[in-house]
Scaffold this active site. Structure first.
Site, PDB file in Angstrom:
ATOM      1  N   HIS A 303       0.849  -1.197   0.000  1.00 25.43           N
ATOM      2  CA  HIS A 303       0.000   0.000   0.000  1.00 25.43           C
ATOM      3  C   HIS A 303       0.887   1.251   0.000  1.00 25.43           C
ATOM      4  CE1 HIS A 303      -4.195  -1.583   1.028  1.00 25.43           C
ATOM      5  NE2 HIS A 303      -3.444  -2.654   0.810  1.00 25.43           N
ATOM      6  N   LYS A 403      23.271  15.370 -18.425  1.00 27.35           N
ATOM      7  CA  LYS A 403      23.634  15.984 -19.705  1.00 27.35           C
ATOM      8  C   LYS A 403      25.119  16.340 -19.732  1.00 27.35           C
ATOM      9  CE  LYS A 403      19.149  18.193 -20.672  1.00 27.35           C
ATOM     10  NZ  LYS A 403      18.475  19.508 -20.837  1.00 27.35           N
TER      11      LYS A 403
END
Length: 430
Positions: A303, A403
């Site tokens: 849960h 990047k």
């Protein structure tokens, strides 16, 4: 859009009505911050002003010279491609032009696409704010060379969407390419309702003015309470559930036209909210397909998630023929849309029965106005969540690190992050 929160009250984890009412005081403060950001056109918040600032006439004028293309290539990555893909997949039809998204640098995929389309009848939209994005510029160079080898003047087939300076802007000037500007202060993942998303939509024949009308209508309805504003209801409730252990958010549309919307949502949610060891992991699913696989985990697993079920209230008609096959007579004369809605209701009931927090989102139909409103409201929901969580919603430092590391690996010695690649521990099994 309409948001139904009723099932979260008895869920595990869950939120009480009183808890939401207390949280609503903080939502009012978040709303004031958002409105101040909009008034001042602050970076990030400027995205919420796009319904007022985007110029659809300029977009239509820019694409007017590309008459009846057979194919469109979107060359971008992340928000520079995903917004346009969301619009096309939701609202486009199967007639020409076909749209291909070059948002990765997989050589097999790029080669297959370029070999399958008539390059002389293809429009190339290159999208990069900085004009230096390695993946985007690499794919552009590959496409440009393919066009040249095919005897196609690539300058006649290319439109650029970029910032006010950078390599792409300089190229557009030197080659006299049609070029539209990426709006200042609008992060890529929030740019779907700008030139970034709307150029390809216009080329595809989508009514972009209707998209903006829908977004403007949604903007006009924002108020300082989650009980009056569906976007705040969604953002605040998912935030509250995350603080109680629902660290995963499953976006599960019951409409194939919205499958790419779920992908767009995943970028928006992850890149905006995943900061400081916090956030909510988005998962993309599709109803009814994934209820035959992933639903097992969602209902019977830990849960630690909230399930977002989304559907249009109105669908096209497609009647199921009558049959005399044993056990299938109940299907005859019904409609595929009715079956899909029954699957939606059954999945929701299954999750509620297992005490899984579930949020229902409904829109009128999958049309331009409804989609424009939906996209705008989920952007607002994301910003609301970020305000409540006190995270810098509009930054993406982890993305930027990757990047820089990639550029370093390719030989750019200005980026030292690449050293971490060589330094990482390994344990190879062959």
């Amino acid at each position: 859009m309409q948001v139904d929160l009723g099932t979260v009250f008895d869920a595990t984890p869950g939120v009480t009505q009183d808890g939401l009412e207390r949280l609503d005081e903080r939502v009012a403060t978040a709303h004031e911050r958002i409105e101040r950001g909009r008034r001042n056109n602050e970076p990030g918040y400027a995205a919420l002003n796009l319904p007022e600032t985007v110029d659809t006439t300029t977009i239509h004028d820019a694409v007017a010279s590309f008459e009846d293309p057979t194919a469109i290539l979107i060359v971008g990555i992340g928000g520079s491609a995903l917004g346009a893909a969301t619009l096309v997949d939701a609202l486009g039809d199967d007639t020409a032009p076909s749209v291909y998204v070059l948002d990765n640098v997989d050589p097999a995929s790029i080669s297959r696409i370029l070999e399958s389309i008539p390059l002389s009848e293809t429009v190339l939209n290159v999208v990069s704010r900085s004009g230096t994005t390695a993946e985007t510029l690499s794919n552009f160079l590959v496409v440009r060379e393919a066009m040249t080898k095919a005897g196609v003047d690539w300058t006649d087939r290319t439109i650029v969407t970029t910032g006010t300076d950078g390599n792409l802007r300089q190229l557009a000037k030197s080659e006299s390419l049609p070029a539209l500007s990426v709006p200042e202060g609008v992060p890529g993942r929030f740019s779907v309702l700008s030139t970034v998303g709307l150029v390809v939509a216009a080329l595809k024949g989508i009514q972009i003015s209707e998209l903006i009308t829908g977004a403007a209508d949604a903007a006009a309805e924002l108020s300082g309470s989650l009980f009056e504003t569906p976007a705040y209801a969604y953002g605040a409730t998912t935030y509250a559930l995350a603080t109680r252990g629902a660290r995963t958010n499953v976006m599960m549309p019951y409409a194939e036209n919205l499958e790419t919307f779920a992908e767009w949502f995943a970028q928006l949610w992850a890149e905006s909210l995943g900061k400081d060891n916090r956030g909510q992991t988005p998962i993309r699913a599709l109803g009814a397909t994934d209820q035959h696989s992933q639903l097992q985990l969602y209902r019977a697993g830990p849960h630690n998630k909230v399930i977002t079920l989304i559907r249009p209230r109105n669908r096209p008609s497609c009647t199921i023929p009558s049959t005399d096959l044993d056990g299938l007579s109940y299907l005859g004369g019904s409609d595929l849309g009715s079956l899909l809605d029954a699957e939606f209701e059954a999945t929701e009931a299954s999750l509620v029965d297992a005490d899984i927090p579930t949020i229902r989102v409904e829109i009128n139909a999958i049309d331009a106005q409804s989609l424009g409103a939906l996209l705008y409201e989920f952007e607002v929901a994301c910003i609301c969540y970020g305000e409540l969580a006190s995270v810098p919603t509009f930054t993406q430092p982890a993305v930027e690190w990757g990047k820089r590391a990639a550029r370093g690996l390719l030989g750019d010695d200005k980026f030292m992050e690449a050293a971490a690649v060589a330094d990482k521990p390994t344990l190879r099994v062959e």
